[in-house]
Design an enzyme around this catalytic site. Sequence first.
Site, short mmCIF file in Angstrom:
data_model
loop_
_atom_site.label_atom_id
_atom_site.label_comp_id
_atom_site.label_asym_id
_atom_site.label_seq_id
_atom_site.Cartn_x
_atom_site.Cartn_y
_atom_site.Cartn_z
N SER A 168 4.19 -1.07 -8.24
CA SER A 168 3.68 -0.90 -6.87
C SER A 168 4.82 -0.56 -5.92
CB SER A 168 2.98 -2.19 -6.42
OG SER A 168 2.77 -2.19 -5.02
N HIS A 171 -2.33 -0.21 -8.03
CA HIS A 171 -1.17 -0.61 -8.83
C HIS A 171 -1.12 -2.13 -9.00
CE1 HIS A 171 1.27 3.36 -8.44
NE2 HIS A 171 0.45 3.35 -9.47
N CYS A 190 1.08 3.91 6.79
CA CYS A 190 -0.01 2.95 7.01
C CYS A 190 0.46 1.80 7.91
CB CYS A 190 -0.46 2.41 5.65
SG CYS A 190 -1.64 1.06 5.75
N GLU A 204 0.50 9.12 -5.36
CA GLU A 204 0.07 9.45 -4.00
C GLU A 204 0.75 10.71 -3.50
OE1 GLU A 204 0.92 7.95 0.51
OE2 GLU A 204 0.58 6.37 -0.96
#
EC number: 1.17.7.4
Length: 283
Positions: free
Chosen positions: A217, A40, A189, A125
């Site tokens: 993003s 992104h 993450c 995602e």
Amino acid sequence: MQVILAKHAGFCFGVKRATQLAFQAANIGSETYTLGPIIHSPQVVQRLEEMGVIPVDNVSEVETGGTIIIRSHGVAAEELEAAVRANLEVVDATCPFVKKAQEHVATLSKEGYDIVVVGDAVHPEVQGIVSYAAGRVYVVSSHKDVERLPRMSKIGVVAQTTQSFEHLHEVVAACLARGGEARVYNTICDATAVRQEEAKKLAGAVDCMVVIGGFNSANTMRLAQICLELLPRTHHVETASQIDEQWFKGVKKVGVTAGASTPKWIIDEVIDRISAIDKDKIS
């Protein structure tokens, strides 16, 4: 005016890996495509296009024998299967953290768990992660959404990799309050958590924050939101051209951070622009 750059601003491991694979493919010179934008960052996507790596929306747009790169966010299971059936050369640049979330969903689903994915339902995602469920699957954006779900005896929970741990914890608590068995995988993450914590500390120590990254993003928007909650003088930009010198009136310290999809060259350009504004004020 002091400019302080967050230690971990910019590319995370997964994005760095994906872009390296894409630029390597571009240098080979063969017909290469990405299934959706590789990351992104419109600026990175544009640079790759100039090198002959073209984003497409569907596998059907790629001729047999072509190379297709799976973006860092991953794709739906059926899209990956379609690429294999079409005899395309597949370069899988899916972030390993995203891949792990996909695998957990597939396993939990096979073991009879209803799946709860914590994240944004329209994000690519999340759409990819959801596709690996063989049974019932629900996407929730907050713990309040859990209250509207049907009763489930076995719940498997994973998260979009850019969610905050606090957000995941709230959803899990809501699932547990409804009874039944819950198996939870923390698929957030590490880089996301580190960047968010750094952003909090930096926003509390400066007069103005600049957050750099694509307006599409998710992790950059979350960084901007975190900073804005602590510091009203927070600004989200994609490029240096969007910097407004009026933002820095009376400012002694500027904090700068960047999303995981933001390349170093854009970060450098933004810092150079802020520094130039400071020099103009002095002169």
